[in-house]
Scaffold this motif. Structure first.
Motif, PDB file in Angstrom:
ATOM      1  N   ALA A  11      11.342  14.527  -7.933  1.00 49.94           N
ATOM      2  CA  ALA A  11      11.152  15.749  -7.023  1.00 49.94           C
ATOM      3  C   ALA A  11      12.510  16.418  -6.707  1.00 49.94           C
ATOM      4  N   GLU A  12      13.438  15.728  -6.764  1.00 53.56           N
ATOM      5  CA  GLU A  12      14.790  16.213  -6.303  1.00 53.56           C
ATOM      6  C   GLU A  12      15.435  17.052  -7.434  1.00 53.56           C
ATOM      7  N   SER A  13      15.162  16.461  -8.569  1.00 48.91           N
ATOM      8  CA  SER A  13      15.511  17.167  -9.928  1.00 48.91           C
ATOM      9  C   SER A  13      14.656  18.540  -9.974  1.00 48.91           C
ATOM     10  N   LEU A  14      13.376  18.516  -9.653  1.00 47.00           N
ATOM     11  CA  LEU A  14      12.607  19.609  -9.741  1.00 47.00           C
ATOM     12  C   LEU A  14      13.048  20.657  -9.019  1.00 47.00           C
ATOM     13  N   LYS A  15      13.567  20.219  -7.913  1.00 45.90           N
ATOM     14  CA  LYS A  15      13.772  21.364  -6.688  1.00 45.90           C
ATOM     15  C   LYS A  15      14.836  22.228  -7.035  1.00 45.90           C
ATOM     16  N   LYS A  16      15.896  21.605  -7.928  1.00 43.79           N
ATOM     17  CA  LYS A  16      16.596  22.137  -8.637  1.00 43.79           C
ATOM     18  C   LYS A  16      16.478  23.466  -9.571  1.00 43.79           C
ATOM     19  N   ILE A  17      15.397  23.202 -10.024  1.00 42.87           N
ATOM     20  CA  ILE A  17      14.769  24.456 -10.987  1.00 42.87           C
ATOM     21  C   ILE A  17      14.423  25.746 -10.333  1.00 42.87           C
ATOM     22  N   GLU A  18      15.042  26.782 -11.106  1.00 41.86           N
ATOM     23  CA  GLU A  18      14.813  28.087 -10.427  1.00 41.86           C
ATOM     24  C   GLU A  18      13.152  28.449 -10.404  1.00 41.86           C
ATOM     25  N   GLU A  77       0.914  -0.980  -0.028  1.00 40.70           N
ATOM     26  CA  GLU A  77      -0.150  -0.172   0.020  1.00 40.70           C
ATOM     27  C   GLU A  77       0.942   1.318   0.071  1.00 40.70           C
ATOM     28  N   LEU A  78       0.756   2.088  -1.062  1.00 40.47           N
ATOM     29  CA  LEU A  78       1.780   3.052  -1.258  1.00 40.47           C
ATOM     30  C   LEU A  78       0.851   4.373  -0.606  1.00 40.47           C
ATOM     31  N   LEU A  79       1.660   4.855   0.484  1.00 41.42           N
ATOM     32  CA  LEU A  79       1.384   6.232   1.146  1.00 41.42           C
ATOM     33  C   LEU A  79       1.724   7.430   0.241  1.00 41.42           C
ATOM     34  N   ASN A  80       0.731   7.927  -0.390  1.00 43.55           N
ATOM     35  CA  ASN A  80       0.895   8.925  -1.291  1.00 43.55           C
ATOM     36  C   ASN A  80       1.580  10.143  -0.887  1.00 43.55           C
ATOM     37  N   ASN A  81       3.042  10.580  -1.132  1.00 39.93           N
ATOM     38  CA  ASN A  81       3.564  11.746  -0.755  1.00 39.93           C
ATOM     39  C   ASN A  81       4.081  12.377  -1.909  1.00 39.93           C
ATOM     40  N   SER A  82       3.475  12.308  -3.084  1.00 44.40           N
ATOM     41  CA  SER A  82       3.994  13.100  -4.003  1.00 44.40           C
ATOM     42  C   SER A  82       3.526  14.570  -3.881  1.00 44.40           C
ATOM     43  N   GLU A  83       3.913  15.511  -4.548  1.00 42.17           N
ATOM     44  CA  GLU A  83       3.688  16.717  -4.449  1.00 42.17           C
ATOM     45  C   GLU A  83       3.418  17.554  -5.777  1.00 42.17           C
ATOM     46  N   LEU A  84       2.769  18.455  -5.850  1.00 39.23           N
ATOM     47  CA  LEU A  84       2.442  19.190  -7.209  1.00 39.23           C
ATOM     48  C   LEU A  84       3.230  20.447  -7.302  1.00 39.23           C
ATOM     49  N   TYR A  85       3.983  20.031  -8.255  1.00 41.96           N
ATOM     50  CA  TYR A  85       5.028  21.334  -8.815  1.00 41.96           C
ATOM     51  C   TYR A  85       4.790  22.101  -9.824  1.00 41.96           C
ATOM     52  N   GLY A 106       9.244  14.797 -18.070  1.00 43.05           N
ATOM     53  CA  GLY A 106       8.431  15.490 -17.409  1.00 43.05           C
ATOM     54  C   GLY A 106       9.302  16.830 -16.719  1.00 43.05           C
ATOM     55  N   VAL A 107      10.321  16.528 -16.053  1.00 46.78           N
ATOM     56  CA  VAL A 107      11.245  17.354 -15.454  1.00 46.78           C
ATOM     57  C   VAL A 107      11.404  18.202 -16.388  1.00 46.78           C
ATOM     58  N   ALA A 108      12.110  17.813 -17.732  1.00 49.15           N
ATOM     59  CA  ALA A 108      12.551  18.754 -18.775  1.00 49.15           C
ATOM     60  C   ALA A 108      11.636  19.591 -19.323  1.00 49.15           C
ATOM     61  N   GLY A 114       8.279   9.223 -19.244  1.00 45.88           N
ATOM     62  CA  GLY A 114       8.951   8.962 -17.948  1.00 45.88           C
ATOM     63  C   GLY A 114       9.036  10.305 -17.342  1.00 45.88           C
ATOM     64  N   ASN A 115       9.688  10.301 -15.961  1.00 47.37           N
ATOM     65  CA  ASN A 115       9.537  11.378 -15.432  1.00 47.37           C
ATOM     66  C   ASN A 115      10.795  12.503 -15.638  1.00 47.37           C
TER      67      ASN A 115
END
Length: 332
Positions: A196-203, A115-123, A177-179, A173-174
């Motif tokens: 998410a870690e890759s997205l956090k690097k975007i200004e 059971e996956l406890l959803n921890n995704s965030e909308l960026y 999406g990040v690109a 793939g993700n």
């Protein structure tokens, strides 16, 4: 997604493609069963593969495993359908979607994953977007055929935004999406883990919602073809037993397990440990799993997503699970 166009990164770690399922040889020694396992990148079943091989768990259970890595669970399901692999896994939406994609699907659910406890965030990096409501008239990333479609539907239904007002951009793939977020060709995407870690690097990147607000958890399961389950029950039993032993190792020594996974796929140890916390790992497929999938199926059918309606009972076979762990695999 067209099955013939699957984008697959083969990661053959051990074994061969010939499949056998015998209990003993002529001398009475237990034979080695062989399976082809498909794993979604950066998901629990990939972790199981690395740990099971590194710690010799598969070998101790007389199981030889050939691993192929895919970008998403839906790709492993499609690969089982066309006979490229023997066992795949995916989230509830993806599995239910594929079961209803054709008449008399050969796919069968045979055990749980977690059971996956959803921890995704909308960026988003757009400063004018401060909540999901602001995405009306904007673009949103989606991986078609996956549970991401369900996440988006529930999110926008909850905030009163018609799906027709959002432009959904399909990705493979993700990384793609990040690109798209980085170059401004997409406005928002759900992400966790390495994406998410890759997205956090975007200004200018910031979060506007937590997925758990709209969909608290997701059920994930393992699948194989009906033919493989019938012809190779011992291989399935050994796989279930091995997977459970990996789960026990993760629970008893998560640091060691995370270090093994890190050596295998390069994911940060801290992120792997976080993932261990959101994966409520179990091989059981019980009433809770069935009810969660049946509820989602009813929503999908009423939404017109299921092309060929079916009875979920006919697509679950927990006989091997029950043999390995009596008392599990029961549902009405």
């Amino acid at each position: 997604m067209v099955l013939a166009s699957l984008l697959v990164a083969a990661l053959v770690l051990t074994g061969c493609t010939k499949k056998e399922s015998r209990t003993t040889d002529q001398n009475g020694a237990e034979t080695i069963d062989k399976i082809r396992l498909g794993v979604p990148t950066d998901f629990l079943t990939e972790y199981v593969a690395y740990i099971g091989l590194s710690e010799g768990i598969f070998a101790r259970n007389n199981l030889e495993v050939e691993i192929t890595s895919f970008s998403a669970g839906i790709n492993t399901i499609d690969a089982v359908t066309i006979g490229q692999i023997d066992i795949g896994s995916g989230a509830d939406f993806a599995v239910l979607n594929r079961l209803g994609g054709s008449q008399n699907s050969p796919l069968r659910i045979f055990s749980g994953v977690c059971e996956l406890l959803n921890n995704s965030e909308l960026y988003t990096r757009d400063p004018s977007i401060k909540s999901p409501e602001d995405l009306a008239g904007k673009s949103m990333i989606v991986m078609l055929g996956t549970v991401g479609e369900y996440y988006n539907s529930k999110t926008f239904a909850s905030v009163g935004v018609p799906l027709s007002s959002v432009k959904f951009l399909p990705i493979e793939g993700n990384i793609e999406g990040v690109a798209l977020i980085q170059n401004g060709n997409a406005h928002a995407m759900y992400a966790n883990g390495r994406a998410a870690e890759s997205l956090k690097k975007i200004e200018g990147i910031h979060t506007i919602a937590n997925l758990s607000t709209y969909v608290p958890s997701t059920v994930c399961i393992t699948i194989a073809s009906e033919q493989f389950l019938k012809e190779h029950p011992q291989a399935i039993e050994k796989f279930i037993k091995s997977t459970n032993e990996v789960y026990e190792l993760i629970r008893s020594n998560p640091q060691k397990a995370a270090e093994i996974v890190n050596k295998g796929n390069g994911a940060p140890i801290d992120q792997i440990l976080v993932n261990f916390e959101i994966y409520v790992a179990t091989v059981d497929f019980d009433q809770k799993f069935y009810d969660a999938m049946e509820s989602l199926y009813q929503w999908m059918e009423s939404s017109g997503i299921i092309k060929y309606p079916y009875d979920l009972h006919n697509y679950v076979n927990t006989n091997s699970l029950k043999k390995v762990f009596p008392g599990q695999g029961n549902f009405k």
